[in-house]
Design a protein around this motif. Structure first.
Motif, short mmCIF file in Angstrom:
data_model
loop_
_atom_site.label_atom_id
_atom_site.label_comp_id
_atom_site.label_asym_id
_atom_site.label_seq_id
_atom_site.Cartn_x
_atom_site.Cartn_y
_atom_site.Cartn_z
N ARG A 179 47.89 24.79 8.83
CA ARG A 179 47.66 23.10 8.19
C ARG A 179 47.11 22.97 6.69
N PRO A 180 45.81 23.92 6.17
CA PRO A 180 45.21 23.74 5.20
C PRO A 180 45.77 24.29 4.46
N ALA A 181 46.91 25.17 4.42
CA ALA A 181 48.02 25.82 3.97
C ALA A 181 48.76 24.91 3.24
N ILE A 182 49.56 24.34 4.30
CA ILE A 182 50.52 23.62 4.34
C ILE A 182 50.11 22.29 3.08
N GLU A 183 49.00 21.82 3.41
CA GLU A 183 48.49 20.39 2.38
C GLU A 183 48.17 20.81 1.01
N ALA A 184 48.04 21.99 0.66
CA ALA A 184 47.72 23.07 -0.78
C ALA A 184 48.74 23.40 -1.17
N GLY A 185 50.01 23.01 -0.58
CA GLY A 185 51.12 23.20 -1.28
C GLY A 185 51.81 24.49 -0.72
N GLY A 186 51.59 25.55 -0.07
CA GLY A 186 52.35 25.80 0.31
C GLY A 186 53.21 25.94 1.95
N TRP A 187 53.60 27.65 2.31
CA TRP A 187 53.96 27.79 3.56
C TRP A 187 53.17 27.76 4.85
N GLY A 188 52.77 27.01 5.78
CA GLY A 188 52.12 27.44 6.43
C GLY A 188 52.85 27.88 8.73
N VAL A 189 52.83 29.34 8.38
CA VAL A 189 53.17 30.38 9.74
C VAL A 189 52.38 30.42 10.87
N TYR A 190 52.78 30.29 11.63
CA TYR A 190 52.32 29.50 12.85
C TYR A 190 52.71 31.14 13.69
N VAL A 191 51.62 32.30 14.26
CA VAL A 191 51.58 32.87 15.39
C VAL A 191 50.97 33.09 16.43
N PRO A 192 51.02 31.64 17.45
CA PRO A 192 50.27 31.91 18.27
C PRO A 192 49.48 33.26 18.88
N GLN A 193 48.29 33.66 19.19
CA GLN A 193 48.09 34.29 20.21
C GLN A 193 47.43 33.26 21.68
N GLU A 194 47.40 34.04 22.49
CA GLU A 194 47.03 33.56 24.14
C GLU A 194 45.71 32.87 24.79
N LEU A 195 44.74 33.97 23.60
CA LEU A 195 43.46 33.22 23.82
C LEU A 195 43.06 32.89 22.53
N MET A 196 42.80 31.47 22.64
CA MET A 196 42.30 30.65 20.95
C MET A 196 40.73 29.82 21.42
N TRP A 197 40.14 30.45 20.63
CA TRP A 197 38.60 29.53 20.11
C TRP A 197 38.82 27.92 20.46
N THR A 198 38.69 27.08 21.09
CA THR A 198 38.26 25.52 21.48
C THR A 198 38.57 25.30 19.69
N LEU A 199 37.47 25.37 19.43
CA LEU A 199 36.81 24.87 18.05
C LEU A 199 37.85 25.05 17.09
N GLU A 200 39.36 25.91 17.30
CA GLU A 200 40.50 26.23 15.89
C GLU A 200 41.37 25.29 16.92
N MET A 201 41.27 25.08 17.66
CA MET A 201 41.93 24.57 18.69
C MET A 201 42.72 23.08 17.11
N ALA A 202 44.62 22.60 17.25
CA ALA A 202 44.58 21.48 16.89
C ALA A 202 46.16 21.24 16.62
N GLU A 203 46.42 19.81 15.71
CA GLU A 203 48.23 19.52 16.17
C GLU A 203 48.84 20.28 15.60
N LYS A 204 50.37 21.08 16.21
CA LYS A 204 51.25 21.39 15.06
C LYS A 204 51.03 19.98 13.82
N PRO A 205 51.86 20.50 13.17
CA PRO A 205 52.25 19.59 11.97
C PRO A 205 53.95 19.40 11.96
N VAL A 206 53.96 18.12 11.96
CA VAL A 206 55.40 17.85 11.56
C VAL A 206 56.02 17.67 9.76
N HIS A 207 56.24 19.29 9.13
CA HIS A 207 56.88 19.39 8.09
C HIS A 207 57.49 20.17 7.83
N PRO A 208 58.17 20.03 6.65
CA PRO A 208 59.03 21.26 6.83
C PRO A 208 58.69 22.53 6.03
#
Length: 232
Positions: free
Chosen positions: A184-213
């Protein structure tokens, strides 16, 4: 002809190598140590509260995690935690810091392939010495043109880093497992954001997927070179 994508940024922990599973194994060890004082669910909640409070003081990484465990142990035992338990918590933290690096599937191949034609930047949070050690041990260090170990990842963080790279943010992509910190912050800065999910995720790093080209989700790093080639 100038490429549309000139810079590829990579997160480190749980993008290039395993990390969160060692935190979760240590958290189970912590629960076992304090089983006489609190059930695991309550202890996990108290530890998460401590981590949330302490990020601003200690930053991200193993050392802050260990200090939050010690603080939680003192709280749940009302100050009666045995010195031996504090010693075990410190040992657990030292074990985490010394754990060998295990690369995730396709990490080496993706980085090696993209390094041939792109400016690569490692952008990671955490303790400076620990992250430097992990990068050196990974065997990937020489493939990166720059390494940025930052205290946090905000849009302004990426704006600053991408401003120093070929083509700026418009020609930059950030790849990582955290929607909150990498995508999300990379997209907000004007770049591309590529999400490669992992099975385990720290609760404090969770967020909604952006709707963005400029948002893309991939199943693993093996699909990254093909995506970069399609964008151009």
């Amino acid at each position: 002809m100038t490429r549309k994508l000139q810079t590829i940024g990579f997160d480190a922990d749980d993008t290039l190598w395993h990390n969160e599973r060692f935190f979760q194994l240590t958290q189970q060890r912590f629960a076992d140590l304090l089983a006489d004082h609190a059930d695991a669910e309550h202890l996990d909640a108290r530890l998460l509260e401590a981590e949330r409070r302490n990020i601003g003081h200690y930053g991200f990484g193993v050392k802050g995690f260990v200090l939050s465990m010690i603080e939680t142990a003192i709280e749940v035992t009302e100050g009666r935690v045995p010195g031996a338990v504090i010693g075990e918590i410190l040992t657990a933290g030292q074990d985490m810091l010394a754990h060998p690096i295990e690369l995730l599937p396709h990490a080496r191949e993706a980085v090696e392939e993209l390094a041939e034609g792109h400016h690569l930047v490692l952008i990671t949070k955490g303790d400076l010495l620990h992250q430097e050690r992990k990068l050196a041990q990974s065997g990937l260090g020489e493939l990166f043109d720059a390494v940025e170990i930052v205290s946090d990842k905000q849009p302004e963080t990426y704006a600053r880093i991408f401003a120093q790279t070929p083509g700026g943010a418009e020609a930059a992509m950030m790849v990582g497992n955290s929607l909150k910190s990498d995508v999300r912050p990379a997209i907000e800065a004007g770049g591309w954001g590529v999400y490669v999910p992992q099975e385990l995720m720290w609760t404090l790093e969770m967020a909604e997927k952006p709707v963005h080209p400029r948002f893309v989700e991939l199943p693993d790093l093996g699909a990254l070179p093909g995506l970069v080639a399609r964008i151009g």
